[in-house]
Motif scaffolding. Structure first.
Motif, PDB file in Angstrom:
ATOM      1  N   GLY A   1      -1.263 -26.158  25.882  1.00  0.00           N
ATOM      2  CA  GLY A   1      -2.531 -26.394  24.907  1.00  0.00           C
ATOM      3  C   GLY A   1      -2.286 -26.079  23.625  1.00  0.00           C
TER       4      GLY A   1
ATOM      5  N   LEU B   1     -11.138 -30.243  26.923  1.00  0.00           N
ATOM      6  CA  LEU B   1     -10.209 -30.755  27.937  1.00  0.00           C
ATOM      7  C   LEU B   1      -9.792 -32.210  27.709  1.00  0.00           C
ATOM      8  CD1 LEU B   1     -12.219 -29.479  31.104  1.00  0.00           C
ATOM      9  CD2 LEU B   1     -10.530 -28.076  29.734  1.00  0.00           C
TER      10      LEU B   1
ATOM     11  N   TRP C   1      -8.948 -33.041  32.956  1.00  0.00           N
ATOM     12  CA  TRP C   1     -10.317 -32.910  33.539  1.00  0.00           C
ATOM     13  C   TRP C   1     -10.278 -33.902  35.013  1.00  0.00           C
ATOM     14  CZ3 TRP C   1     -13.996 -37.337  32.803  1.00  0.00           C
ATOM     15  CH2 TRP C   1     -15.307 -36.977  33.440  1.00  0.00           C
TER      16      TRP C   1
ATOM     17  N   VAL D   1     -16.685 -24.732  28.178  1.00  0.00           N
ATOM     18  CA  VAL D   1     -15.922 -25.986  27.707  1.00  0.00           C
ATOM     19  C   VAL D   1     -16.982 -26.810  27.148  1.00  0.00           C
ATOM     20  CG1 VAL D   1     -15.455 -28.237  29.029  1.00  0.00           C
ATOM     21  CG2 VAL D   1     -14.928 -26.460  30.283  1.00  0.00           C
TER      22      VAL D   1
ATOM     23  N   ILE E   1      -5.198 -28.965  26.601  1.00  0.00           N
ATOM     24  CA  ILE E   1      -6.456 -28.261  26.634  1.00  0.00           C
ATOM     25  C   ILE E   1      -6.562 -27.662  25.170  1.00  0.00           C
ATOM     26  CG2 ILE E   1      -5.350 -26.185  27.643  1.00  0.00           C
ATOM     27  CD1 ILE E   1      -8.208 -25.769  28.735  1.00  0.00           C
TER      28      ILE E   1
END
Lengths: 104, 885
Positions: B193, B229, B234, B258, B276
C-alpha cells in the motif's frame, strides 16, 4: 432441383416450426440429421434459399438474453414447400423398390 | 438459463462485427453467444471457446467473400472496381495454387507484423501515451537535491514547507511506502500500500468511484486510521460489497475506516503495486517527520501559466532558505521537478527503445524476404506476362494485377500478424517485471497495429511493383524469344541487394543478442559478496496487537528461528531487516567520532543491516578483521556494537584500523557504537549498480524493531526441498502471520536481472528469426539462380567443367552476397551499438570477440544455405539440361 444441404436445412426449419432461428435449426440437424454443421454453413444455406424465395426471415425483438442481440427467424414459403415436396418426392420415388437394407 | 462467468473471446466477436455484413452480424453473433453459453455449462469453457473460434473462422471464410465482392456475381458496378475485384480473385486463385509460397510469405509477414505490433504495444504506454491522468503534462515529481547533484526523497517537514510556500505548484502531495497485513477473517494477507497526504488523489485528478476522498482534518496524527481501497482489492477481497464504505476493516490487528473505493480505471504510476491507501497523518512533533527522515516522495500539479523553469527557480529559493535555517539537515541546497511521464518511464526507456529498434529490423527483414520470394516467383512467370503483353495487355494492366497480388499477400500477412500479436502480448506482459512502469496498461495496441498495417500495405505495393519494374525494360518479343531463361543483370542486382540487406540486418540483431548475453554472463559472474547456494529466503513478520512492543517482535523472530533451526537438513538460520539484492533501500548516515563533520548530512550513507547473531555466518559474508556478533551482543543491555563493510571502513578511516572506533548510525540522537569487526563488501542494490556501503548491528540493539524481516535458511541440500517444511514451521509459530516471497537466494539474485533477461530473450528470438529468414533468402536466390542457369551449367559441364568449377560458380555467388552483407552489417552494428550501450555491462558495444563470433556464425549459416543449391548444380546432367529446350 434443391441441393442436399438445402433440403436438410429446409426440413429442419419445418421441424422446428415457429421458433426457427440459427441455434435450434442447427440443433435439429445435429439431432435428427446426424451431422454437426457450423452456424456459418447454416446461415449461408439459409441466405441462398432466401435469395431463391424459398424461405423468408424476419427479425425478432431484442431480449435481455444473448447480450440483447435480436434473433432472425426463418419460415418456409409456399414456393419452398412445393420445391421441397418435389425434391423429396423424387428421392423417395428413386429409392422405392430398392433394397438398401433400411426397411428391415 | 444459468449464467456462467466465462466471457467469450473479445477478439473473435470484434472480427465478426467488423467483417460480417451488418444485416447478418447481429443475429449470427447472437446465435454464437447463445451456443457459447450453452457449451460453457454443458462442456466447459475451454471446449466452448474452441467451438466459438472454429465457428468464427468458418464464418469469416464462408460469409465474408459475399460482402467483399470477390465473388463474380457481386463484382459489378463501375468497371475499374470490377477489374480490380477480378484481379484480386485471380490473385487469390494463383496464391491458392502455390500453397507453399503463400504459406511462407504469410508466415514471414505475420511474424514480422505480429512481433512489431507486440513490442509496440508494450512500448506504447511507456513511450507514446502520457500518464493516465487529466492534464498529465502538468504533473511533476518533486525532488530534493542530494550531495552529488542527484535526487533525494523529502522529509515531511520539508514537504510541508514546500506545500505551504510554493506558488508555482497548484497543489503538492506526498507518498510513502506502507506494507500491511489485512487481518480480519481467517486468511491474513500481505498487501502493498501507500501512505499518502490527503491531497494525493486531488493532485492526480482522481475522484473515488465509491465513498469520498480523504479530508484535510484526517491528515493529522491520531485521526488517520482511514483508508481507500483500489478497485481490484475491493473486488477480490471484499467481493465488490459497496456497504464496506464507512465500515471498519482490520489492518495489522487494528480497525481502519474505509473512506472510499478508487475507480477501476485508476492506475497508480508512482507506486505501481499499491492496492490500499492510508492518509499520511504526519505532524511536526513526530520523530519520523524530521527533515532528514527522507521517506516521502512528492508529486505536484504545476499551476496554470507557470513553466517548469519557474517551478525549479521557486523551489530552489525555498530550499536555499531552509538550508540557511537548518544547515545540518540538508546535504546540499536545491530542489527541482521532473515531469511525471519522464520520471516513471526513465528506467525502462533504453531497453524499450532498443527492442523497438530490434523489432523494426525484424519487420524489415521479413519484408525483404517476402519481396525476394515474390520476385523469384515473378521471374518464373515471365512467360505468362510475355504472352499477355503480346496479346495486348498494357503495362499498367499487368502492374495492377501484380499490385492486387501484393496487397492480398500483405492483408493475409496482416491478419496472421494480429493473431501472432494477440498471442504474444499477454505472454510478454506476464514476463515483464512487476515494477515495469505502466504494466497495467499493456494490451494489444490498435494504434500500433494500425501503424504496422500501413507499413505492411506499403510493402505489399512494393512487393507488387518490384517485378513490374523489370518487365518495363523488355520488349515482349525479346521475352518470348529468350524463353525466359536469360536473366537480366538488373534483376540479379535487385535480388542480390535484398539478400545483402537481410544478412546485414540479421548480423546487427545477432550482434545485439550476443552483446546482451555476454553482458548477462559477466553480470552473473559478479561476486555478490554472499554465498547464495543452498539458501532459502522468505519474509516473515510480526504485526498486529500482539506485537505492540519491540520485545514481542524480537521474541517472535527468535521463536521462528528456533523452530526452523530444529528442522533436519538446516545448517543455519538468521533474520535481517533486508536482503542483499532484495530490492530494499534502507540507508542511514554513519558518523565517526574521530572524523567529525560540520554537516552530518554529508556523512556516508550505508545500508542498515539489523541482523540476528548468525546472519553473516549463514550468508557466508566473511569477517575480514575483528569479530562478528555473538549471542551476548544481541541484547538491549549489551555494549552497543557494529560491524562495518570493508568499503565503509576504507571510506571513513582510509588505511587506519576501524576496530574500536566509535560510530553513530541514524541521526545525532542515536547511541555511539564500538566497531568490533570488518565484513566483506556485499552487492546490495544490484549486480550492475555501484557498490554501496554496509553497516551491521545486532537486531535488538537497533533503534526500533522491524516487524517484517527476511528469514534466511542455509540448508544441506537443495533449498526448495525444504521449503514446505520451513513454511510449516514458521506458520506453526503464529498462523495469523502471512509468509511471502518464499524463494531461494539464487532466485533472488536471478530476479534482480529480470529486465536484462527479458531483453536478451527477445533480442535472441528476433535474431534467430532474422538469421533464419536471411538463410532462406540466400537459399532462395541461389536455387533460383541454379534453376535459371541449368542450361548454362549443362553446357559448361559438357564442355569439360569439373564439379569443382560448378561448385565454385554457385558458391562464389553465395559467398559474395553473404560477404557484402556481413560487411555492411558490421558497419551497421558498430553504428547502432551506442544505442545498446546503457544495456551493456562490462562489454563494449564494439566488443571484437562478439563481433567475430557472430559474423563467423552467420557466415556458417549462409554457407549451409548455399549447400543445397550447390549440390543441385553439381548434379545437373548436361544431356538433360541441353535437351530441355
Amino acid at each position: 432441383m434443391l441441393g442436399e444441404l438445402e433440403q436438410v436445412v429446409m426440413l429442419a426449419v419445418l421441424r422446428v416450426g415457429e421458433e426457427a432461428y440459427g441455434v435450434p435449426i442447427r440443433g435439429e440437424i445435429a439431432r435428427h440429421g446426424g451431422r454437426e454443421l457450423t452456424l456459418a454453413t447454416v446461415y449461408k444455406t439459409l441466405g441462398r434459399l432466401e435469395d431463391k424465395g424459398l424461405v423468408e426471415s424476419y427479425e425478432g425483438e431484442p431480449t435481455a438474453q444473448r447480450g440483447g442481440r435480436r434473433k432472425r427467424f426463418y419460415h418456409v414459403t409456399p414456393a419452398g414447400k412445393r420445391e421441397l415436396k418435389q425434391s423429396v418426392g423424387a428421392l423417395r420415388r428413386m429409392a422405392s423398390g430398392l433394397d438398401l437394407g433400411w426397411e428391415s | 438459463m444459468s449464467r456462467v462467468s466465462s466471457t467469450p473471446p473479445a477478439l473473435a466477436l470484434f472480427l465478426l462485427r467488423t467483417m460480417l455484413p451488418a444485416s447478418q452480424a447481429e443475429s449470427f453473433v447472437g446465435d454464437l453467444l447463445e451456443t457459447y453459453a450453452d457449451d460453457c455449462t454443458t462442456r466447459g469453457p475451454a471446449r466452448a471457446r474452441w467451438r466459438l473460434w472454429r465457428e468464427t473462422l468458418a464464418a469469416l471464410v464462408v460469409v465474408r467473400p459475399r460482402r467483399l465482392g470477390i465473388t463474380p456475381q457481386l463484382a459489378t458496378g463501375d468497371s475499374t472496381m470490377r477489374i480490380f475485384c477480378g484481379d484480386l480473385l485471380h490473385g487469390a486463385r494463383l496464391l491458392r495454387r502455390a500453397p507453399a509460397f503463400t504459406a511462407l510469405a504469410v508466415l514471414t509477414l505475420g511474424l514480422g507484423v505480429g512481433a512489431t505490433t507486440a513490442i509496440y504495444s508494450v512500448a506504447a504506454p511507456t513511450l507514446l501515451h502520457s500518464v493516465p491522468y487529466v492534464q498529465s503534462d502538468r504533473l511533476v515529481m518533486v525532488w530534493e537535491r542530494d550531495g552529488h547533484g542527484g535526487k533525494n526523497n523529502l522529509g515531511w517537514l520539508t514537504f510541508a514547507d514546500i506545500a505551504r510556500s510554493a506558488r508555482t505548484l497548484q497543489r503538492v502531495a506526498a507518498v510513502g511506502n506502507w506494507q500491511v497485513t489485512l487481518s480480519g477473517g481467517n486468511d491474513p494477507e500481505r498487501v502493498q500500500g501507500s501512505r499518502v497526504s490527503w491531497t494525493y488523489f486531488r493532485v492526480l485528478g482522481v475522484t473515488p468511484a465509491l465513498g469520498r476522498d480523504f479530508t484535510e482534518s484526517e491528515d493529522r496524527p491520531g485521526s488517520n486510521s482511514v483508508v481507500m481501497l483500489s478497485h481490484g482489492l475491493w473486488q477480490r477481497r471484499y467481493a465488490g460489497d459497496s456497504s464496506i464504505v464507512g465500515r471498519a476493516i482490520d489492518i495489522d490487528g487494528a480497525p481502519y475506516t474505509v473512506a472510499g473505493v478508487l475507480p477501476a480505471s485508476f492506475e497508480d504510476v508512482i507506486s505501481t503495486q499499491s492496492r490500499i491507501y492510508r492518509v499520511l497523518g504526519y505532524g511536526p512533533s513526530l520523530s519520523y517527520a524530521c527533515r532528514s527522515c527522507r521517506q516521502l516522495r512528492a508529486i505536484g500539479r504545476v499551476a496554470p501559466n507557470a513553466t517548469l523553469a519557474q517551478v525549479d527557480a521557486e523551489l530552489d529559493g525555498i530550499s536555499a532558505m531552509l538550508v540557511k535555517e537548518y544547515p545540518t539537515e540538508y546535504p546540499a541546497s536545491g530542489a527541482f521537478v521532473v515531469p511525471m511521464q519522464r520520471e516513471v518511464t526513465r528506467a525502462v526507456r533504453p531497453v524499450v527503445l532498443a527492442l523497438l529498434g530490434a523489432v523494426t529490423l525484424v519487420l524489415l527483414i521479413a519484408c525483404a524476404n517476402v519481396a525476394n520470394l515474390q520476385l523469384a516467383r515473378a521471374m518464373r512467370r515471365s512467360d505468362e506476362f510475355a504472352i499477355r503483353t503480346a496479346l495486348g495487355a498494357s503495362r499498367s494492366r499487368l502492374a495492377r494485377q501484380l499490385l492486387a497480388e501484393g496487397l492480398l499477400l500483405a492483408v493475409l500477412g496482416g491478419v496472421a500478424g494480429v493473431f501472432v500479436a494477440w498471442l504474444a502480448v499477454p505472454a510478454l506482459a506476464s514476463r515483464l517485471p512487476d515494477d515495469f512502469p505502466r504494466l497495467a496498461s499493456v494490451r494489444l495496441d490498435l494504434g500500433a497495429f494500425g501503424a504496422t498495417a500501413v507499413v505492411t500495405l506499403l510493402v505489399g505495393v512494393l512487393i507488387g511493383l518490384v517485378p513490374v519494374w523489370h518487365w518495363g525494360r523488355r520488349s515482349p518479343g525479346a521475352a518470348l524469344r529468350s524463353g525466359a531463361r536469360q536473366v537480366g543483370p538488373s534483376r540479379l542486382v535487385a535480388r542480390g541487394g535484398l539478400v545483402v540487406a537481410e544478412v546485414a540486418l540479421a548480423l546487427m540483431l545477432l550482434v545485439g543478442a550476443g552483446l546482451l548475453s555476454r553482458s548477462l554472463l559477466r553480470l552473473l559472474s559478479v561476486d555478490p559478496g554472499i554465498d547464495a547456494s543452498n539458501v532459502l529466503t522468505m519474509q516473515v513478520q510480526a504485526t498486529g496487537r500482539a506485537y505492540a512492543t519491540n520485545e514481542a517482535v524480537f521474541a517472535n523472530h527468535e521463536r521462528v528461528r528456533d523452530a526452523v533451526r530444529a528442522l533436519p537438513g538446516v545448517e543455519g538460520v538468521a533474520t535481517a531487516n533486508q536482503l542483499p539484492l532484495g530490492g530494499n533501500t534502507d540507508m542511514y548516515g554513519v558518523q565517526a567520532l574521530d572524523k567529525p563533520l560540520a554537516n552530518p548530512e554529508l556523512a556516508p550513507s550505508a545500508d542498515r543491516y539489523a541482523v540476528s547473531t548468525d546472519f553473516m555466518r549463514t550468508m557466508r559474508i566473511p569477517v575480514i578483521q575483528g569479530r562478528g556478533f555473538t549471542e551476548s551482543d544481541d541484547r538491549d543491555s549489551a555494549a552497543k556494537v557494529a560491524v562495518v563493510s570493508a568499503a565503509l571502513a576504507q571510506r571513513i578511516w582510509g588505511s587506519e584500523s576501524p576496530i574500536g572506533k566509535q560510530v553513530q548510525v541514524g541521526g545525532s540522537s542515536a547511541p555511539w557504537r564500538t566497531v568490533i569487526g570488518v565484513a566483506g563488501n556485499v552487492r546490495h542494490h544490484g549486480l550492475d549498480e555501484d557498490r554501496t556501503l554496509q553497516i551491521y548491528v545486532p537486531e535488538r540493539q537497533w533503534l526500533f524493531s522491524d516487524d517484517a524481516v527476511a528469514l534466511v535458511v542455509r540448508t544441506h541440500a537443495d533449498p526448495s526441498l525444504l521449503a514446505p517444511a520451513v513454511r510449516r514451521a514458521v506458520q506453526g509459530v503464529d498462523p495469523t502471520q502471512p509468509i511471502i516471497r518464499l524463494e531461494s537466494m539464487q532466485h533472488v539474485i536471478t530476479d534482480s536481472t529480470a529486465q536484462r533477461r527479458l531483453a536478451l530473450l527477445l533480442f535472441g528470438a528476433f535474431a534467430v528469426i532474422a538469421a533464419t529468414l536471411a538463410a532462406a533468402g540466400i537459399y532462395g536466390v541461389l536455387s533460383g539462380m541454379v534453376a535459371e542457369r541449368t542450361r548454362e551449367i549443362g553446357v559448361r559441364s559438357a564442355l569439360g567443367a569439373t564439379p569443382g568449377d560448378i561448385l565454385k560458380l554457385v558458391l562464389s555467388r553465395g559467398a559474395t552476397l553473404a560477404g557484402i552483407g556481413l560487411l555492411v552489417g558490421l558497419v551497421g552494428a558498430l553504428a547502432l551499438g551506442r544505442f545498446l550501450q546503457s544495456l551493456l555491462f562490462a562489454v563494449s558495444p564494439a566488443d571484437p570477440l562478439t563481433l567475430a563470433i557472430v559474423a563467423a556464425m552467420l557466415g556458417f549459416i549462409a554457407l549451409m544455405a548455399c549447400a543445397i543449391p550447390a549440390r543441385r548444380a553439381v548434379r545437373v546432367d548436361p544431356m538433360t539440361a541441353l535437351r530441355a529446350d
